[in-house]
Design a protein around this motif. Structure first.
Motif, mmCIF file in Angstrom:
data_model
loop_
_atom_site.group_PDB
_atom_site.id
_atom_site.type_symbol
_atom_site.label_atom_id
_atom_site.label_comp_id
_atom_site.label_asym_id
_atom_site.label_seq_id
_atom_site.Cartn_x
_atom_site.Cartn_y
_atom_site.Cartn_z
ATOM 1 N N GLY A 426 0.789 -1.236 0.000
ATOM 2 C CA GLY A 426 0.000 0.000 0.000
ATOM 3 C C GLY A 426 0.816 1.278 0.000
ATOM 4 O O GLY A 426 0.257 2.363 0.097
ATOM 5 N N ARG A 427 2.160 1.201 -0.105
ATOM 6 C CA ARG A 427 3.001 2.407 -0.063
ATOM 7 C C ARG A 427 3.858 2.471 -1.323
ATOM 8 O O ARG A 427 4.297 1.437 -1.853
ATOM 9 N N LYS A 445 1.617 7.104 0.414
ATOM 10 C CA LYS A 445 0.499 6.154 0.346
ATOM 11 C C LYS A 445 0.088 5.998 -1.132
ATOM 12 O O LYS A 445 -0.024 6.996 -1.856
#
Ligand code: SF4
Length: 460
Positions: A426-427, A445
């Motif tokens: 997710g990053r 993000k």
């Protein structure tokens, strides 16, 4: 000049420096907060400080002439210096005329700004720093990283080791009292032998021609009273109209800087007095770019600064990088707005960007300098000066995208399409240039798979 991000990267790699800085800034911050909370009229004092400084800068020409006449009437001599070279030439000439091969100095940012020590050295005259922290830096060939605590990046053991190598062979203790005693023994004889003292000044009073220096160690008073000749260098913005104005600033300054109710030593002198203190007094009124700053109606606020250093201690950027990254003797938020204006924006273009714009500096500034406003003003100047700036192109592109809902939706889809494959847990940790400038030091993000618009359309 090395750019701020480049210089900061090297400083951030020094874990000892970050620990020293964190400890020192946290301590001073807490002390200041306690001292300020004691005064129910603190906000009124800040407002008064700002009003007096505005009055000075709005009428500087007449206050300077008033100061000159009052000081000359009291037996002092005034020199006008357009730049560093002219100011340094005055000090060299006075020292030579009195046969001094060494002058004793009070800690002074103004003399650091004009590189007075280097100019004196070129003329064969040694400038001995007598402030404890400045002495440490001088002995080690280092330079200041904080307005008030120049050796904030050094801890006690480092200082003990330095003294053992230089002025106090055999010293084993790193206790403050032992370190102070070692410097006292080293300096005392030199004070008594000095023929010329050199100081800056915190304030000059136009009404009376008085100079005021505040300090904590007493070395300043020795420099300004023991040698028979004194040269004081005063930035032209340091004037206050009346003697009574000191009432405001002598409350604002100590509480904001060291968190004390009053300064341990406040020295005031007006001209010369027979048989008491220096018998020859020279005051150098220094411009060195200040009139140029004065011409900028937004940026001139930087000249209100009373060098308390409160803005440094609350700044999330300064408290991690320390002062050296700013490449100037004026570090932290005040350095980010003053140095570009004094030296010119071309040489210092990265400094107005060395801020998160959190506004903490504005909240603590005792003379209410709106530092974030000046930072934005200078950033605009930097961008305007560079017609091919990538930031300018990016802003034009963003404006074009945001001006049309269709373009906005398309941009969102493209962002998801191109960045999702790069995401890990997710990053986004590594983006291609020019976005790599962001991910080099931090991650981001990843954009959500489903945008708000898609989600909303699905609900309906
Ligand atoms: S800008 Fe304000 S807070 Fe910062 S050093 Fe100057 S007077 Fe102090």
């Amino acid at each position: 000049m090395t750019s701020f991000p480049e210089a900061a990267r090297a400083e951030l790699a020094n874990a000892q420096l970050r620990t020293n800085l964190r400890r020192a800034t946290e301590t001073i911050r807490a002390k200041r907060a306690r001292a300020v909370a004691e005064l129910p009229d603190w906000e009124e004092l800040r407002e008064a400080g700002r009003a007096i400084k505005r009055q000075v800068l709005g009428n500087l020409d007449s206050y300077l002439v008033e100061f000159e006449s009052a000081l000359q009437a009291a037996g002092g001599r005034v020199h006008w210096a357009r730049d560093a070279a002219e100011a340094n030439a005055v000090v060299v000439e006075v020292a030579r005329r009195h046969g001094a091969d060494e002058v004793v100095k009070v800690k002074s940012l103004t003399t650091d700004e004009i590189e007075l020590n280097e100019a004196l050295a070129a003329a064969g005259i040694h400038a001995l720093e007598t402030d404890f922290a400045e002495l440490i830096l001088q002995l080690d060939g280092d330079w200041s990283s904080h307005i008030l605590v120049p050796a904030i990046h050094r801890n006690r053991s480092e200082i003990r080791d330095l003294f053992a190598r230089t002025i106090a062979p055999g010293i084993s203790s790193n206790e403050p009292a032992a370190l102070a005693e070692a410097s006292r023994l080293y300096l005392r004889e030199r004070f008594l032998e000095a023929r010329v003292g050199v100081s800056g000044a915190n304030f000059g009073i136009a009404e009376t021609g008085t100079i005021c220096v505040v300090e904590s160690e007493g070395n300043g008073r020795m420099c300004t009273t023991l040698p028979p000749v004194l040269v004081s260098i005063l930035g032209i913005e340091k004037l206050l109209p009346r003697f009574a104005d000191l009432e405001v600033f002598l409350q604002l300054l100590p509480r904001s800087s060291t968190g004390e109710r009053m300064n341990p030593y406040t020295s005031l002198w007006t001209g010369v007095t027979d048989g008491d203190g220096p018998q020859e007094l020279h005051v150098v009124l220094l411009d060195n770019g200040r009139t140029r700053v004065l011409a900028d109606t937004v940026g001139r606020q930087a000249l209100h600064c009373i060098r308390c250093s409160a803005c440094l201690n609350v700044c999330p950027v300064y408290s991690r990088t320390g002062g050296h990254a700013y490449g100037s003797i004026y570090p932290g938020p005040i350095g980010a707005i003053l140095t570009p204006q004094l030296r010119g924006i071309d040489e210092t273009a990265s400094l107005p960007f060395a801020s998160s714009l959190c506004g903490a500096c504005y909240e603590v500034c005792p003379v209410k300098i709106d530092i974030p406003q000046v930072l934005l003003h200078l950033r605009a100047k930097v961008v305007d000066a560079d017609g091919r700036s990538p930031k300018r192109a990016l802003m034009h592109l963003a404006a074009w995208v945001f001006a049309s809902p269709r373009r906005y939706v398309l941009a969102q889809r493209l962002a998801v399409l191109f960045t999702r494959p790069l995401a890990r847990a997710g990053r986004l940790q590594k983006l291609p240039p020019p976005l790599s400038a962001w991910t080099r030091a931090r991650d981001l993000k990843a954009p959500a798979r489903t945008t708000f618009r898609t989600w909303w359309a699905g609900r309906r």
